[in-house]
Design a protein around this motif. Sequence first.
Motif, PDB file in Angstrom:
ATOM      1  N   GLY A 125       0.786  -1.221   0.000  1.00 25.73           N
ATOM      2  CA  GLY A 125       0.000   0.000   0.000  1.00 25.73           C
ATOM      3  C   GLY A 125       0.824   1.280   0.000  1.00 25.73           C
ATOM      4  O   GLY A 125       0.277   2.373  -0.117  1.00 25.73           O
ATOM      5  N   THR A 126       2.119   1.157   0.139  1.00 27.34           N
ATOM      6  CA  THR A 126       2.997   2.321   0.149  1.00 27.34           C
ATOM      7  C   THR A 126       2.892   3.093  -1.154  1.00 27.34           C
ATOM      8  O   THR A 126       2.851   4.327  -1.157  1.00 27.34           O
ATOM      9  N   TRP A 127       2.825   2.403  -2.256  1.00 27.20           N
ATOM     10  CA  TRP A 127       2.806   3.047  -3.566  1.00 27.20           C
ATOM     11  C   TRP A 127       1.601   3.965  -3.715  1.00 27.20           C
ATOM     12  O   TRP A 127       1.702   5.082  -4.208  1.00 27.20           O
ATOM     13  N   ALA A 128       0.438   3.512  -3.272  1.00 27.50           N
ATOM     14  CA  ALA A 128      -0.781   4.327  -3.390  1.00 27.50           C
ATOM     15  C   ALA A 128      -0.624   5.638  -2.635  1.00 27.50           C
ATOM     16  O   ALA A 128      -1.049   6.694  -3.124  1.00 27.50           O
ATOM     17  N   LYS A 129      -0.017   5.616  -1.456  1.00 29.11           N
ATOM     18  CA  LYS A 129       0.202   6.839  -0.672  1.00 29.11           C
ATOM     19  C   LYS A 129       1.092   7.814  -1.430  1.00 29.11           C
ATOM     20  O   LYS A 129       0.828   9.011  -1.475  1.00 29.11           O
ATOM     21  N   LEU A 130       2.162   7.298  -2.008  1.00 30.87           N
ATOM     22  CA  LEU A 130       3.097   8.154  -2.735  1.00 30.87           C
ATOM     23  C   LEU A 130       2.442   8.749  -3.975  1.00 30.87           C
ATOM     24  O   LEU A 130       2.600   9.941  -4.257  1.00 30.87           O
ATOM     25  N   VAL A 131       1.730   7.932  -4.723  1.00 35.91           N
ATOM     26  CA  VAL A 131       1.054   8.416  -5.931  1.00 35.91           C
ATOM     27  C   VAL A 131       0.062   9.519  -5.568  1.00 35.91           C
ATOM     28  O   VAL A 131       0.023  10.565  -6.212  1.00 35.91           O
ATOM     29  N   ARG A 132      -0.735   9.298  -4.524  1.00 39.43           N
ATOM     30  CA  ARG A 132      -1.722  10.307  -4.106  1.00 39.43           C
ATOM     31  C   ARG A 132      -1.061  11.632  -3.758  1.00 39.43           C
ATOM     32  O   ARG A 132      -1.519  12.692  -4.181  1.00 39.43           O
TER      33      ARG A 132
END
Length: 66
Positions: free
Chosen positions: A49-56
């Motif tokens: 889920g780290t990627w979703a946080k960064l993209v957002r």
Amino acid sequence: MIDPLNTKTLEPARRSAGLSRARLSEISGIHETTLMRIEKGEVDPRVNGTWAKLVREIQRLEAQGS
């Protein structure tokens, strides 16, 4: 611009947004060392889920014009 499907776009998008790793770490809640490892291709951030946080966060900043 960050591509939500391509982790290799993190560093160019971060730099384009005028963010240091430290600042992106601060606003995303992702440890700076983890960001460095993602940019180097050492870890796959999509797993936890780290990627979703960064993209957002990057998309939010891009929309604001940084």
